[in-house]
Design a protein around this motif. Sequence first.
Motif, PDB file in Angstrom:
ATOM      1  N   ALA A 242      12.535 -10.073 -43.201  1.00  0.00           N
ATOM      2  CA  ALA A 242      12.001 -10.669 -43.986  1.00  0.00           C
ATOM      3  C   ALA A 242      12.132 -12.177 -43.996  1.00  0.00           C
ATOM      4  N   ALA A 243      13.414 -12.582 -44.160  1.00  0.00           N
ATOM      5  CA  ALA A 243      13.541 -14.025 -44.072  1.00  0.00           C
ATOM      6  C   ALA A 243      13.003 -14.761 -42.715  1.00  0.00           C
ATOM      7  N   VAL A 244      13.058 -14.095 -41.803  1.00  0.00           N
ATOM      8  CA  VAL A 244      12.578 -14.813 -40.552  1.00  0.00           C
ATOM      9  C   VAL A 244      11.015 -14.855 -40.445  1.00  0.00           C
ATOM     10  N   VAL A 245      10.358 -13.677 -40.968  1.00  0.00           N
ATOM     11  CA  VAL A 245       8.882 -13.700 -41.304  1.00  0.00           C
ATOM     12  C   VAL A 245       8.578 -15.134 -41.835  1.00  0.00           C
ATOM     13  N   MET A 246       9.370 -15.139 -43.142  1.00  0.00           N
ATOM     14  CA  MET A 246       8.869 -16.381 -43.954  1.00  0.00           C
ATOM     15  C   MET A 246       9.132 -17.657 -43.283  1.00  0.00           C
ATOM     16  N   PHE A 247      10.293 -17.734 -42.565  1.00  0.00           N
ATOM     17  CA  PHE A 247      10.321 -18.987 -41.997  1.00  0.00           C
ATOM     18  C   PHE A 247       9.342 -19.369 -40.720  1.00  0.00           C
ATOM     19  N   VAL A 248       9.043 -18.254 -40.125  1.00  0.00           N
ATOM     20  CA  VAL A 248       8.087 -18.458 -38.992  1.00  0.00           C
ATOM     21  C   VAL A 248       6.822 -18.999 -39.526  1.00  0.00           C
ATOM     22  N   PHE A 249       6.269 -18.415 -40.711  1.00  0.00           N
ATOM     23  CA  PHE A 249       5.029 -18.939 -41.244  1.00  0.00           C
ATOM     24  C   PHE A 249       5.071 -20.099 -42.362  1.00  0.00           C
TER      25      PHE A 249
ATOM     26  N   LEU B   2      15.623 -17.807 -47.403  1.00  0.00           N
ATOM     27  CA  LEU B   2      17.046 -17.201 -47.940  1.00  0.00           C
ATOM     28  C   LEU B   2      16.774 -16.493 -49.394  1.00  0.00           C
ATOM     29  N   ALA B   3      16.282 -16.933 -50.167  1.00  0.00           N
ATOM     30  CA  ALA B   3      16.160 -16.109 -51.493  1.00  0.00           C
ATOM     31  C   ALA B   3      15.306 -14.948 -51.247  1.00  0.00           C
ATOM     32  N   VAL B   4      14.239 -14.957 -50.418  1.00  0.00           N
ATOM     33  CA  VAL B   4      13.931 -13.535 -50.035  1.00  0.00           C
ATOM     34  C   VAL B   4      14.815 -12.611 -49.582  1.00  0.00           C
ATOM     35  N   ALA B   5      15.622 -12.953 -48.723  1.00  0.00           N
ATOM     36  CA  ALA B   5      16.624 -12.252 -48.263  1.00  0.00           C
ATOM     37  C   ALA B   5      17.447 -11.773 -49.218  1.00  0.00           C
ATOM     38  N   GLY B   6      17.782 -12.482 -50.054  1.00  0.00           N
ATOM     39  CA  GLY B   6      18.647 -12.238 -51.233  1.00  0.00           C
ATOM     40  C   GLY B   6      18.158 -11.225 -52.028  1.00  0.00           C
ATOM     41  N   VAL B   7      16.911 -11.281 -52.292  1.00  0.00           N
ATOM     42  CA  VAL B   7      16.118 -10.093 -53.230  1.00  0.00           C
ATOM     43  C   VAL B   7      16.286  -8.774 -52.524  1.00  0.00           C
ATOM     44  N   VAL B   8      15.908  -8.982 -51.148  1.00  0.00           N
ATOM     45  CA  VAL B   8      15.826  -7.474 -50.502  1.00  0.00           C
ATOM     46  C   VAL B   8      17.307  -7.099 -50.312  1.00  0.00           C
ATOM     47  N   LEU B   9      18.385  -7.684 -50.133  1.00  0.00           N
ATOM     48  CA  LEU B   9      19.621  -7.186 -50.070  1.00  0.00           C
ATOM     49  C   LEU B   9      20.140  -6.765 -51.510  1.00  0.00           C
ATOM     50  N   LEU B  10      19.588  -7.239 -52.486  1.00  0.00           N
ATOM     51  CA  LEU B  10      19.904  -6.741 -53.870  1.00  0.00           C
ATOM     52  C   LEU B  10      19.008  -5.379 -54.133  1.00  0.00           C
ATOM     53  N   GLY B  11      17.971  -5.267 -53.683  1.00  0.00           N
ATOM     54  CA  GLY B  11      17.124  -4.268 -53.725  1.00  0.00           C
ATOM     55  C   GLY B  11      18.084  -2.862 -53.226  1.00  0.00           C
ATOM     56  N   GLY B  12      18.573  -3.018 -52.064  1.00  0.00           N
ATOM     57  CA  GLY B  12      19.398  -2.131 -51.444  1.00  0.00           C
ATOM     58  C   GLY B  12      20.561  -1.822 -52.156  1.00  0.00           C
ATOM     59  N   ALA B  13      21.332  -3.005 -52.536  1.00  0.00           N
ATOM     60  CA  ALA B  13      22.519  -2.772 -53.317  1.00  0.00           C
ATOM     61  C   ALA B  13      22.641  -1.971 -54.553  1.00  0.00           C
ATOM     62  N   PHE B  14      21.363  -2.352 -55.134  1.00  0.00           N
ATOM     63  CA  PHE B  14      21.322  -1.371 -56.567  1.00  0.00           C
ATOM     64  C   PHE B  14      21.079  -0.182 -56.357  1.00  0.00           C
ATOM     65  N   ALA B  15      20.388   0.326 -55.316  1.00  0.00           N
ATOM     66  CA  ALA B  15      20.219   1.666 -55.021  1.00  0.00           C
ATOM     67  C   ALA B  15      21.599   2.328 -54.374  1.00  0.00           C
ATOM     68  N   ALA B  16      22.411   1.475 -53.856  1.00  0.00           N
ATOM     69  CA  ALA B  16      23.833   1.968 -53.299  1.00  0.00           C
ATOM     70  C   ALA B  16      24.734   2.342 -54.854  1.00  0.00           C
TER      71      ALA B  16
ATOM     72  N   SER C 194       5.321 -15.765 -53.369  1.00  0.00           N
ATOM     73  CA  SER C 194       6.189 -16.847 -53.903  1.00  0.00           C
ATOM     74  C   SER C 194       7.248 -17.159 -52.963  1.00  0.00           C
ATOM     75  N   GLY C 195       8.051 -16.519 -51.940  1.00  0.00           N
ATOM     76  CA  GLY C 195       8.764 -16.768 -51.067  1.00  0.00           C
ATOM     77  C   GLY C 195       8.234 -17.620 -49.837  1.00  0.00           C
ATOM     78  N   HIS C 196       7.151 -17.501 -49.688  1.00  0.00           N
ATOM     79  CA  HIS C 196       6.448 -18.187 -48.606  1.00  0.00           C
ATOM     80  C   HIS C 196       6.586 -20.029 -48.910  1.00  0.00           C
ATOM     81  N   LEU C 197       6.628 -20.227 -50.273  1.00  0.00           N
ATOM     82  CA  LEU C 197       6.327 -21.680 -50.680  1.00  0.00           C
ATOM     83  C   LEU C 197       7.800 -22.023 -51.505  1.00  0.00           C
TER      84      LEU C 197
ATOM     85  N   ILE D  77      13.125 -14.787 -59.470  1.00  0.00           N
ATOM     86  CA  ILE D  77      13.265 -13.189 -59.280  1.00  0.00           C
ATOM     87  C   ILE D  77      14.906 -12.851 -58.754  1.00  0.00           C
ATOM     88  N   LEU D  78      15.327 -13.616 -57.953  1.00  0.00           N
ATOM     89  CA  LEU D  78      16.551 -13.833 -57.359  1.00  0.00           C
ATOM     90  C   LEU D  78      17.493 -13.725 -58.398  1.00  0.00           C
TER      91      LEU D  78
END
Length: 507
Positions: free
Chosen positions: A25-32, A92-106, A131-134, A142-143
């Motif tokens: 997710a973070a790499v996609v944001m960075f590429v674009f 990096l914030a996008v990556a953090g949100v994604v990680l927290l999504g999984g962490a909440f489930a755990a 929002s993470g693209h900008l 959100i983070l």
Amino acid sequence: MTQPTGDRAPRPFAYRPVGLIATVAAVVMFVFSSRYGFHRDELYYIVAGGHPAFGYDDQPPLVPLWAGLSHLIAGSWPDVLQLMLLRLPSDLAVAGVVLLGGAFAALMGGERRAQIIAAVTMAIAPVVMISGHLLSTTIFDILAWSGFAYVVVWWVVTRIDRHLLWLGPIAGVALQVKTLLLVYALALVLGLLICGPRGVLIRWQLWVSAGVAAVIWAPNVWWQAAHGWPQVEMTAVIRSDGDFGGRVGILPSQFLMIGPVAALVLIAGLWRVLRVRDARPFRFLGWAYILVVVIVIATGGREYYPSGAFTALVGAGGIAVDGWISRGAEAVRLSTVRTIAVISAAMTAILGLPVYPVAWLHATPEAAVNYDAGETATWPSFTAQVAAVYQGLGPGVADTAVIIAGNYGEAGALEHYGAKYHLPPVYSGHLAFWRWGPPPDSRTGPVIIVSESDLAADLATSCGSWTLAGRIDNGVDLDNDEQGARIYVCRDPRRSWSQAWPGLYRM
């Protein structure tokens, strides 16, 4: 010591798959991140960061200060590299949100697959991707909400009081980005009072954290108080905007923010924490989300404000969807979920990321549904057209000419790209730009005024003479805020800037 909090104990965090999803997710944001160009807000942040302060009329200081630092480092670089650096914290914030999504489930007892479902859902959520693209305050908000709620859930699961001390730094830094965390904090407290566990509210560590947050936030509060609380006044402006149908549209807009398909995970999570027995310790999360939505509707806030509360519920939703997969024809259901996820990710990308050539953008669905895309694509052309009017004024005006932009995006663009054309100083009465004026009284004109509205009546009384020198045409038929804006030239202004400037402030 960990105490049981229901029939499900916390599960080990699936670092590899969830980390891989976050990285992608973070790499996609960075590429674009270097596609199209600066957003109007980013151009404003860069100028604001060049005027360091403890606050600004419409926001706390942290994001503008980063923009200013980024420009200090990379201001001489090509735009594509400037954008990559400017937007890196958002990636990096996008990556953090994604990680927290999984962490909440755990943390709530979800196995590996549940964590992956939650992480993917957050990665493809339109509000996260757009929002993470900008460089946007929204993705950091959100983070922050996600991190704040995670600490509370962490305490609920472990009952280790020292964990609560993390709330202070998280809240303090978050409030230097956006003040909306106060709404979520209030909603969480009310949720805890409604259905528990109420014991957290009497822990001294919680109140120490509140004090730490207040100390970190204090400089911004002082700035707002010293300047008449302009950010409070902004709430009336926001109410009047009425995006997505105003108050009526806030509830259905939640499905657009998370995505129509991913909304099923959110709804499953909300149902789970409110109705399922082994999720009862987390019931306060469901109440908190409901209360946030009610508060936002009551106050006329923006439709995306509750988005920070999604992550915790999506974590619970991952468990619910995982259970649904396990209870039926597992191979078929798992294949269905994967297919839906791929389709949803593609839909979000083509609506939320700059995947089209700029010349095609006006004819795509993205231009129709994603306002921000249109505000990133044509600023160099805008500046060139204003510069052409300035250059048409003839010699001998460099020391007396002034440019007045209609809003902070236009002013930021003219500041950013104007040096190439040797433009005169740029000012605006919009929000914080007003505080960086007035022009010196020695700047007696001509005055170039860029405006989205018809100023003929005003100019007739404030200028000795005036002309409509042109209209902005971005050349790609993109219906953004600047398309068709008028460029006026006012000669022989009838009042000095020191006299006129107090009346030019607007939000």
